[in-house]
Design a protein around this motif. Structure first.
Motif, PDB file in Angstrom:
ATOM      1  N   HIS A 173       0.853  -1.161   0.125  1.00  0.00           N
ATOM      2  CA  HIS A 173       0.065  -0.008   0.060  1.00  0.00           C
ATOM      3  C   HIS A 173       0.979   1.327   0.159  1.00  0.00           C
ATOM      4  O   HIS A 173       1.967   1.269   0.752  1.00  0.00           O
ATOM      5  CB  HIS A 173      -0.978   0.137   1.307  1.00  0.00           C
ATOM      6  CG  HIS A 173      -2.001  -0.969   1.224  1.00  0.00           C
ATOM      7  ND1 HIS A 173      -1.920  -2.229   1.275  1.00  0.00           N
ATOM      8  CD2 HIS A 173      -3.327  -0.749   1.009  1.00  0.00           C
ATOM      9  CE1 HIS A 173      -3.368  -2.760   1.065  1.00  0.00           C
ATOM     10  NE2 HIS A 173      -3.919  -1.615   1.053  1.00  0.00           N
ATOM     11  N   TRP A 174       0.597   2.156  -0.567  1.00  0.00           N
ATOM     12  CA  TRP A 174       1.059   3.559  -0.787  1.00  0.00           C
ATOM     13  C   TRP A 174       0.522   4.512   0.482  1.00  0.00           C
ATOM     14  O   TRP A 174      -0.753   4.786   0.201  1.00  0.00           O
ATOM     15  CB  TRP A 174       1.121   4.336  -1.879  1.00  0.00           C
ATOM     16  CG  TRP A 174       1.913   3.570  -3.215  1.00  0.00           C
ATOM     17  CD1 TRP A 174       1.486   2.937  -4.186  1.00  0.00           C
ATOM     18  CD2 TRP A 174       3.318   3.672  -3.084  1.00  0.00           C
ATOM     19  NE1 TRP A 174       2.433   2.323  -5.094  1.00  0.00           N
ATOM     20  CE2 TRP A 174       3.555   2.912  -4.344  1.00  0.00           C
ATOM     21  CE3 TRP A 174       4.326   4.217  -2.297  1.00  0.00           C
ATOM     22  CZ2 TRP A 174       5.172   2.420  -4.665  1.00  0.00           C
ATOM     23  CZ3 TRP A 174       5.660   3.830  -2.666  1.00  0.00           C
ATOM     24  CH2 TRP A 174       5.824   3.128  -3.891  1.00  0.00           C
ATOM     25  N   VAL A 175       0.959   4.584   1.368  1.00  0.00           N
ATOM     26  CA  VAL A 175       0.663   5.264   2.532  1.00  0.00           C
ATOM     27  C   VAL A 175       1.040   6.851   2.398  1.00  0.00           C
ATOM     28  O   VAL A 175       2.123   6.975   2.173  1.00  0.00           O
ATOM     29  CB  VAL A 175       1.001   4.770   3.982  1.00  0.00           C
ATOM     30  CG1 VAL A 175       0.505   5.795   5.012  1.00  0.00           C
ATOM     31  CG2 VAL A 175       0.358   3.324   4.288  1.00  0.00           C
ATOM     32  N   TYR A 176       0.139   7.780   2.499  1.00  0.00           N
ATOM     33  CA  TYR A 176       0.467   9.240   2.148  1.00  0.00           C
ATOM     34  C   TYR A 176       0.013  10.176   3.159  1.00  0.00           C
ATOM     35  O   TYR A 176      -0.836   9.888   4.039  1.00  0.00           O
ATOM     36  CB  TYR A 176      -0.113   9.547   0.690  1.00  0.00           C
ATOM     37  CG  TYR A 176      -1.518   9.428   0.996  1.00  0.00           C
ATOM     38  CD1 TYR A 176      -2.300  10.548   1.132  1.00  0.00           C
ATOM     39  CD2 TYR A 176      -2.102   8.382   0.264  1.00  0.00           C
ATOM     40  CE1 TYR A 176      -3.852  10.395   1.017  1.00  0.00           C
ATOM     41  CE2 TYR A 176      -3.357   8.438   0.089  1.00  0.00           C
ATOM     42  CZ  TYR A 176      -4.323   9.259   0.330  1.00  0.00           C
ATOM     43  OH  TYR A 176      -5.504   9.383   0.233  1.00  0.00           O
ATOM     44  N   HIS A 177       0.864  11.122   3.503  1.00  0.00           N
ATOM     45  CA  HIS A 177       0.253  12.153   4.628  1.00  0.00           C
ATOM     46  C   HIS A 177       0.525  13.539   3.653  1.00  0.00           C
ATOM     47  O   HIS A 177       1.401  13.834   2.666  1.00  0.00           O
ATOM     48  CB  HIS A 177       1.341  12.483   5.689  1.00  0.00           C
ATOM     49  CG  HIS A 177       1.369  13.484   6.409  1.00  0.00           C
ATOM     50  ND1 HIS A 177       2.081  14.589   6.538  1.00  0.00           N
ATOM     51  CD2 HIS A 177       0.289  14.013   7.212  1.00  0.00           C
ATOM     52  CE1 HIS A 177       1.703  15.568   7.435  1.00  0.00           C
ATOM     53  NE2 HIS A 177       0.516  15.128   7.689  1.00  0.00           N
ATOM     54  N   TYR A 178      -0.718  14.083   3.703  1.00  0.00           N
ATOM     55  CA  TYR A 178      -0.650  15.463   2.926  1.00  0.00           C
ATOM     56  C   TYR A 178      -1.178  16.591   3.621  1.00  0.00           C
ATOM     57  O   TYR A 178      -1.644  16.549   4.827  1.00  0.00           O
ATOM     58  CB  TYR A 178      -2.012  15.174   1.782  1.00  0.00           C
ATOM     59  CG  TYR A 178      -3.286  15.340   2.273  1.00  0.00           C
ATOM     60  CD1 TYR A 178      -3.896  16.608   2.316  1.00  0.00           C
ATOM     61  CD2 TYR A 178      -3.952  14.190   2.731  1.00  0.00           C
ATOM     62  CE1 TYR A 178      -5.123  16.509   3.077  1.00  0.00           C
ATOM     63  CE2 TYR A 178      -5.170  14.214   3.268  1.00  0.00           C
ATOM     64  CZ  TYR A 178      -6.199  15.474   3.431  1.00  0.00           C
ATOM     65  OH  TYR A 178      -7.219  15.531   4.252  1.00  0.00           O
ATOM     66  N   MET A 179      -0.528  17.798   3.299  1.00  0.00           N
ATOM     67  CA  MET A 179      -0.823  19.078   3.799  1.00  0.00           C
ATOM     68  C   MET A 179      -1.177  20.144   2.890  1.00  0.00           C
ATOM     69  O   MET A 179      -0.402  20.176   1.567  1.00  0.00           O
ATOM     70  CB  MET A 179       0.311  19.608   4.654  1.00  0.00           C
ATOM     71  CG  MET A 179       0.880  18.920   5.817  1.00  0.00           C
ATOM     72  SD  MET A 179       2.052  19.728   6.676  1.00  0.00           S
ATOM     73  CE  MET A 179       1.134  21.052   7.382  1.00  0.00           C
ATOM     74  N   GLY A 206      -5.468  -0.045  -6.517  1.00  0.00           N
ATOM     75  CA  GLY A 206      -5.631   1.592  -6.476  1.00  0.00           C
ATOM     76  C   GLY A 206      -6.749   2.029  -5.561  1.00  0.00           C
ATOM     77  O   GLY A 206      -6.990   3.186  -5.430  1.00  0.00           O
ATOM     78  N   LEU A 207      -7.246   0.971  -4.884  1.00  0.00           N
ATOM     79  CA  LEU A 207      -8.524   1.570  -4.102  1.00  0.00           C
ATOM     80  C   LEU A 207      -7.825   2.483  -2.628  1.00  0.00           C
ATOM     81  O   LEU A 207      -6.755   1.894  -2.253  1.00  0.00           O
ATOM     82  CB  LEU A 207      -9.284   0.142  -3.356  1.00  0.00           C
ATOM     83  CG  LEU A 207     -10.067  -0.441  -4.481  1.00  0.00           C
ATOM     84  CD1 LEU A 207     -10.823  -1.765  -3.958  1.00  0.00           C
ATOM     85  CD2 LEU A 207     -11.114   0.512  -4.992  1.00  0.00           C
ATOM     86  N   THR A 208      -8.593   3.156  -2.159  1.00  0.00           N
ATOM     87  CA  THR A 208      -7.970   4.019  -0.982  1.00  0.00           C
ATOM     88  C   THR A 208      -8.753   3.576   0.348  1.00  0.00           C
ATOM     89  O   THR A 208      -9.934   3.303   0.332  1.00  0.00           O
ATOM     90  CB  THR A 208      -8.281   5.659  -1.409  1.00  0.00           C
ATOM     91  OG1 THR A 208      -9.636   6.010  -1.649  1.00  0.00           O
ATOM     92  CG2 THR A 208      -7.080   5.888  -2.353  1.00  0.00           C
ATOM     93  N   PRO A 230       4.496  -4.067  -5.156  1.00  0.00           N
ATOM     94  CA  PRO A 230       3.357  -2.941  -6.043  1.00  0.00           C
ATOM     95  C   PRO A 230       3.169  -3.123  -7.742  1.00  0.00           C
ATOM     96  O   PRO A 230       4.330  -3.555  -8.157  1.00  0.00           O
ATOM     97  CB  PRO A 230       3.773  -1.706  -5.585  1.00  0.00           C
ATOM     98  CG  PRO A 230       5.370  -1.781  -5.349  1.00  0.00           C
ATOM     99  CD  PRO A 230       5.787  -3.119  -4.926  1.00  0.00           C
ATOM    100  N   LYS A 231       2.059  -2.893  -8.129  1.00  0.00           N
ATOM    101  CA  LYS A 231       1.807  -2.991  -9.452  1.00  0.00           C
ATOM    102  C   LYS A 231       1.826  -1.476  -9.756  1.00  0.00           C
ATOM    103  O   LYS A 231       1.870  -1.071 -10.937  1.00  0.00           O
ATOM    104  CB  LYS A 231       0.557  -3.751  -9.725  1.00  0.00           C
ATOM    105  CG  LYS A 231       0.549  -5.140  -9.593  1.00  0.00           C
ATOM    106  CD  LYS A 231      -0.467  -5.936 -10.015  1.00  0.00           C
ATOM    107  CE  LYS A 231      -0.476  -7.488 -10.017  1.00  0.00           C
ATOM    108  NZ  LYS A 231      -1.604  -8.156 -10.443  1.00  0.00           N
ATOM    109  N   ILE A 232       1.355  -0.610  -8.790  1.00  0.00           N
ATOM    110  CA  ILE A 232       1.243   0.852  -9.063  1.00  0.00           C
ATOM    111  C   ILE A 232       2.566   1.468  -8.690  1.00  0.00           C
ATOM    112  O   ILE A 232       2.855   1.319  -7.419  1.00  0.00           O
ATOM    113  CB  ILE A 232      -0.021   1.159  -8.341  1.00  0.00           C
ATOM    114  CG1 ILE A 232      -1.366   0.708  -8.884  1.00  0.00           C
ATOM    115  CG2 ILE A 232      -0.059   2.856  -8.577  1.00  0.00           C
ATOM    116  CD1 ILE A 232      -2.580   1.262  -8.156  1.00  0.00           C
ATOM    117  N   THR A 233       3.293   2.200  -9.504  1.00  0.00           N
ATOM    118  CA  THR A 233       4.261   2.978  -9.127  1.00  0.00           C
ATOM    119  C   THR A 233       4.230   4.285  -8.024  1.00  0.00           C
ATOM    120  O   THR A 233       2.947   4.415  -8.083  1.00  0.00           O
ATOM    121  CB  THR A 233       5.153   3.301 -10.183  1.00  0.00           C
ATOM    122  OG1 THR A 233       4.371   4.459 -10.748  1.00  0.00           O
ATOM    123  CG2 THR A 233       5.480   2.240 -11.333  1.00  0.00           C
TER     124      THR A 233
END
Length: 318
Positions: A173-179, A206-208, A230-233
């Motif tokens: 999973h791509w774990v992200y933090h956004y501001m 790609g599900l979130t 991962p399949k999604i870069t």
């Protein structure tokens, strides 16, 4: 011979050790005591001090017939007689029994699976000068960011509701933090875009989903687990996350205006500026028990939830 009461206690204790190591254990008719199965590994178990019974057990081949195919069973002997030696059995004596019982108890307390390797023809005789490892619940693996395994293999198999053997997989999973910051001004109206949060994107489909960053562990995963790539870069994930955030932060603003005797409303779509959105993204693996029987059932190894469809078919993990 081992007294009946002692043999029953020994049988129950061996059963607990094997179950802690992920075996499904059943009682069988004499002269055997138990049969056990784990990931295509099958055991015939005898608890005895009788040399004749042990000799017969050692020279007898035991096979399990599955779908017309004969699968050989390993033989496990537990005995209180330290002078016993065999050629074709795994032998647990008093020392092995005491050590494994303690490790199995600790594994259950920590809700982990006991790491247990069974090699036929080899007695387990530890070096008396070597202290046992404090934890033998799992073979150590690589250190990667991941959610911890909180559901044991046995519990996952029970939760699945289908006969089968579970294997542990770590899904990417791509774990992200956004501001987000900044604002837009329309006439005398200020539209702010201040926002901050965390999320995760399944790197297979790609599900979130939401995630608590405090739950992420950066230590070792179990050595026997399979790590799925991962399949999604990362760049693709970053682009998708940014596009989703723009949609999420976009505001539809309705402004009331009065001109003479006329009142009318003007609606505008206000979007944040790309330069005001910062995204940090890293790969984190989520644990899944995949139970394979007549059908495939997947159990979230962190929460214990059953997944709607197998991950192989591109389903959502959590």
């Amino acid at each position: 011979m081992m007294e009946h009461e002692t043999r029953e206690k020994a049988k129950n204790a061996v059963k607990l050790i094997l179950e802690a190591a992920g075996f499904e254990v059943e009682e069988v008719d004499e002269p055997l005591d138990l049969s056990a199965a784990r990931d295509g590994e099958y055991l015939a178990v005898l608890c005895s001090v009788d040399t004749d019974i042990i000799a017969g057990f050692d020279r007898t081949n035991y096979n399990l017939v599955i779908g017309g195919e004969q699968i050989p069973c390993k033989k496990l002997l537990f005995t209180l007689d330290n002078s016993i030696h065999t050629e074709h059995c795994i032998v647990w004596g008093v020392k092995e029994f005491v050590r494994l019982s303690g490790e199995a108890t600790l594994a259950r307390v920590l809700d982990r699976e006991l790491s247990l390797t069974l090699i036929p023809g080899a007695d387990i005789v530890p070096d008396p000068d070597t202290k046992p490892a404090p934890m033998a619940a799992e073979s150590p693996g690589v250190s990667i960011p991941h959610l911890p395994v909180k559901v044991t293999k046995q519990n996952a198999e029970r939760i699945s509701g289908t006969p089968g053997v579970a294997s542990l997989k770590f899904m990417p999973h791509w774990v992200y933090h956004y501001m987000s910051s900044g604002e837009q001004v329309y006439q005398d109206h200020h539209i702010p875009f201040d926002s901050e949060g965390w999320g995760a994107m399944n790197a297979i489909n790609g599900l979130t989903l939401e995630i608590d960053p405090k739950a992420i562990d950066k230590g070792e995963i179990p050595g026997a687990a399979e790590i799925i790539g991962p399949k999604i870069t990362k760049d693709e994930a970053n682009s998708r996350v940014f596009a989703d955030l723009v949609v999420q932060l976009t505001q539809h603003v309705r402004i009331r205006q009065v001109k003479g005797d006329t009142i009318f409303y003007e609606e505008n779509v206000m979007k944040p500026d790309k330069k005001n959105i910062n995204i940090d993204i890293d790969l984190v693996h989520f644990p899944v028990w995949q139970v394979r029987g007549k059908k495939i059932v997947e159990v979230n190894a962190f929460t214990g939830d059953i997944l709607s469809q197998p991950m192989d078919e591109g389903c959502e993990i959590l």
